[in-house]
Design an enzyme around this catalytic site. Structure first.
Site, PDB file in Angstrom:
ATOM      1  N   HIS A 161       9.653  70.458  30.451  1.00 33.96           N
ATOM      2  CA  HIS A 161       8.483  69.617  30.748  1.00 33.96           C
ATOM      3  C   HIS A 161       8.918  68.294  31.392  1.00 33.96           C
ATOM      4  O   HIS A 161       8.182  67.308  31.359  1.00 33.96           O
ATOM      5  CB  HIS A 161       7.649  69.332  29.492  1.00 33.96           C
ATOM      6  CG  HIS A 161       7.441  70.534  28.632  1.00 33.96           C
ATOM      7  ND1 HIS A 161       6.469  71.471  28.888  1.00 33.96           N
ATOM      8  CD2 HIS A 161       8.112  70.974  27.536  1.00 33.96           C
ATOM      9  CE1 HIS A 161       6.526  72.429  27.981  1.00 33.96           C
ATOM     10  NE2 HIS A 161       7.518  72.163  27.152  1.00 33.96           N
ATOM     11  N   SER A 291      15.159  54.994  55.063  1.00 31.90           N
ATOM     12  CA  SER A 291      13.803  54.450  55.196  1.00 31.90           C
ATOM     13  C   SER A 291      13.807  53.410  56.306  1.00 31.90           C
ATOM     14  O   SER A 291      14.741  52.608  56.419  1.00 31.90           O
ATOM     15  CB  SER A 291      13.342  53.807  53.881  1.00 31.90           C
ATOM     16  OG  SER A 291      12.172  53.042  54.075  1.00 31.90           O
TER      17      SER A 291
END
Length: 490
Positions: A161, A291
């Site tokens: 999870h 970026s």
């Protein structure tokens, strides 16, 4: 400059390998059509039809198209609105002795219709393309197996999870990826080996035109179908067809490619998450820009590309399903335009996904100290049961030990969650006199190697008993011996 003024699919112009791009090129397609006409002429001559040696030699000498022939074919197709007839005309110009035997009519000296070349050519491309993918996939499996072996015993925090769970190892996690890739290898090989040939079946699959050519001799018609199939390198032809081979074959071919897309997406997603954790990263060149605004960033652009294209690959299978479901009786033409797009895109996309993953696998960077730090933050909580059992072995009361650990664990959790500090559970244990009997054992009780179970042995056995036999095939071994590192153009 003209090439920059019209749309080009980035699948071919930016990403795909040269061999896969060439396989679905116009040059390869139309050359294959000519080879199919040639093989049919050879077989019919062998079975007694009056086809001259000159016709066959002219066909054989002109299998490759020149730029001028492409121009002629384009003019003819615009005039006739029929691509095969345009190429019949073009082929006849350079092989005039054969011009009279490749005409597109119900009963011609060859007896062939459009789908003889278009469908048989597609089956050739599908089989060849699956072979390319098998080789690339084998190399990817080999690369990841080397990675798994290298890190077979490096403990790392497991996640369920996406929450901290028991420890595993970096190598064991990689075997989960490899196992799914092995299933993809099996499925793609099965799809390739199951492929048959359309063969020579005529306008609606009844072979009526060929029966007329051989004056009603059924044995010769069957012999022709078998001989052409063998000349084209297939072991068998589908026993019955309509005008086309069943479009269900396209479903069977694209299904394992879509399944490969699911595998690739899962692997690339795991790598993206690991990059966020700074535990494992894909390659990053010294001049690469992560970026345009944030110069420090190292975005996992290769893995993101894999996810992006894998979604496209999974969706393409739906086209094959829908196209096969709406074919009326012996054939409708609403499959044609869809398949011209779907089939090449599926193979180009699968090719790109594999080559990108290969590039990633060849330069994965692991950060053991970051991994160890994360383990140190979570392991104290995981080790509490070991601490309790150690106290019990020293004669302590289990319930009392449990309560002591519970209280200290909550105090440590408060430090981590509410104050943003490090997990100091073990320091608290060391400072509590109750745990004096086991303080000399704490380092052993907290050794991450004691929490990974049989992970290293599982990696060894998996590679030995599953990976190595799967890659032992002579075809795949040859691919592995010739494989270099994948260099991405962008």
């Amino acid at each position: 400059m003209e090439a920059f003024e019209t749309y080009q699919t980035p699948l071919a112009s930016r990403y795909a390998s040269k061999e896969m791009s060439h396989l679905f090129s116009s040059a390869k397609r139309f050359k294959t059509w000519r080879e199919l006409w040639l093989n049919l002429a050879i077989a019919e001559k062998q079975l007694g039809l009056p086809i001259s040696d000159e016709a066959i030699e002219q066909m054989r000498a002109n299998l490759d198209l020149t730029p001028e022939q492409f121009d002629i074919a384009a003019i003819e197709e615009k005039k006739r609105r029929h691509d095969v007839m345009a190429h019949v005309h073009t082929f006849g110009q350079v092989a005039p002795a054969a011009a009279g035997i490749i005409q597109h009519v119900p009963i011609s000296p060859l007896g062939a219709t459009s789908c003889y070349v278009t469908d048989n050519a597609d089956l050739i491309f599908l089989r060849t393309g699956l072979g390319y993918l098998l080789k690339s996939l084998a190399v990817l499996i080999s690369r990841l197996s080397a990675f798994a072996a290298q890190y077979r015993a490096l403990p790392t925090l497991g996640f369920t999870h996406f929450q901290p769970a028991q420890l595993t190892t970096v190598g064991k996690r990689a075997t989960l990826w490899i196992q799914e890739l092995l299933w993809d290898l099996r499925n793609i090989k099965r799809a390739r080996d199951d492929l048959g040939f359309r063969g020579v079946k005529g306008t609606t699959g009844t072979q009526a035109s060929f029966l007329a050519l051989f004056d009603g001799d059924h044995d010769k018609v069957e012999a022709l179908d078998k001989l052409v199939t063998e000349l084209c390198g297939f072991e068998y032809a589908y026993p019955v067809t309509s005008q086309t081979y069943s479009r269900k074959i396209d479903i069977d071919v694209l299904a394992p490619l879509a399944s490969l897309g699911a595998t690739a997406h899962k692997i690339a997603t795991d790598l993206r998450l690991l990059a966020n954790l700074k535990e494992v990263e894909e390659p990053f060149e010294s001049t690469q820009i992560g970026s345009s605004a944030m110069a420090y960033k190292r975005n996992p652009m290769r893995s993101e590309r894999v996810c992006s294209l894998s979604r496209h690959l999974m969706v393409l299978h739906q086209n094959a399903l829908m196209t096969a479901s709406v074919q009326w009786f012996e054939r409708t033409l609403d499959d044609s335009a869809n398949r011209r797009v779907t089939l090449p895109e599926a193979f180009l996309t699968a090719d790109i996904v594999l080559s990108t993953l290969r590039n990633v696998s060849e330069g994965l960077v692991v950060y053991p100290k970051v991994i160890a730090r994360r383990i140190s933050q979570e392991l104290p909580f995981m080790a509490t049961e070991n601490l309790i059992m150690a106290i019990v072995r020293k004669g302590g009361d289990r319930q009392e030990a449990h309560e002591k650990i519970r209280v200290l664990s909550h105090e440590a959790a408060h430090q981590v969650k509410n104050l943003g500090l490090e997990n100091d559970l073990i320091d608290r244990v060391r400072g509590d006199a109750y745990f004096d009997p086991i303080k000399g054992e704490l380092d052993v009780l907290l050794d991450p190697q004691t929490f990974i179970g049989r992970a290293p042995e599982q990696v060894d056995k998996f590679i030995r008993e599953w990976v190595e036999p799967a890659l032992a095939d002579e075809e795949l071994q040859e691919a592995l011996s010739k494989a270099g590192k994948v260099e991405l153009s962008v």
